[in-house]
Design an enzyme around this catalytic site. Structure first.
Site, PDB file in Angstrom:
ATOM      1  N   VAL A   1      43.162  33.085  40.051  1.00 35.54           N
ATOM      2  CA  VAL A   1      42.767  34.300  40.753  1.00 35.54           C
ATOM      3  C   VAL A   1      42.000  33.879  42.003  1.00 35.54           C
ATOM      4  CG1 VAL A   1      41.436  36.434  40.621  1.00 35.54           C
ATOM      5  CG2 VAL A   1      42.643  35.598  38.607  1.00 35.54           C
ATOM      6  N   LYS A  16      45.924  37.685  41.967  1.00 36.26           N
ATOM      7  CA  LYS A  16      46.301  36.920  40.780  1.00 36.26           C
ATOM      8  C   LYS A  16      47.712  36.386  40.992  1.00 36.26           C
ATOM      9  CE  LYS A  16      46.159  37.297  35.771  1.00 36.26           C
ATOM     10  NZ  LYS A  16      45.796  38.167  34.649  1.00 36.26           N
ATOM     11  N   ASP A 110      43.277  42.639  24.317  1.00 35.89           N
ATOM     12  CA  ASP A 110      42.454  41.450  24.536  1.00 35.89           C
ATOM     13  C   ASP A 110      41.071  41.824  25.071  1.00 35.89           C
ATOM     14  OD1 ASP A 110      41.919  38.722  24.471  1.00 35.89           O
ATOM     15  OD2 ASP A 110      42.691  38.377  26.495  1.00 35.89           O
TER      16      ASP A 110
END
Length: 138
Positions: A1, A16, A110
């Site tokens: 990133v 990204k 996540d």
């Protein structure tokens, strides 16, 4: 990133990209595409905003809102346990972001302190009620 400027507007973004050695991985490209498609369906103040993506070019990328601050993980590592009031406020904001994702039929999969950005444009100490942004919808 990477931290980058979007174009002649000068808007700062987080860019990204996939490392060149991973471009040959069909599984990695599939997960990246999934993240781009999922993120682009969302618009909420506690979710990082997607500005632009290119999945077909030689170097696939995702340009998202740059969030000046630190991850929740970094904050706890530096300052230790949060006050109950701050912890509750942060959890409330995360829950609002996840509720919005759920309404779009998306599941984060996540959620962890390193995927939560705490806005702190001036660095530490934090403002009294810092905003948070959930990252990585892939």
């Amino acid at each position: 990133v990477y931290k980058a400027r979007k174009d002649e507007t000068g808007v700062v973004v987080a860019l990204k990209v996939i490392r060149k050695e991973r471009l040959g991985s069909a599984d990695f490209l599939t997960r990246f595409r999934r993240e781009v498609l999922a993120s682009s369906r969302l618009a909420h103040p506690n979710l990082v905003q997607v500005f632009e993506a290119d999945l077909a070019g030689e170097q696939p990328f995702l340009a998202v809102e740059y969030v000046p601050g630190l991850t929740l993980q970094d904050l706890v590592d530096r300052q230790g346990a949060l006050t109950p009031a701050l912890a509750c406020d942060i959890v409330r904001q995360i829950a609002q972001a996840l509720k919005h994702a759920d309404e779009q039929r998306l599941v984060h999969r996540d959620i962890k302190p390193s995927n939560i950005m705490v806005l702190a444009p001036g660095g530490l100490p934090l403002p009294p009620r810092p905003a948070v942004k959930v990252l990585d919808m892939g």
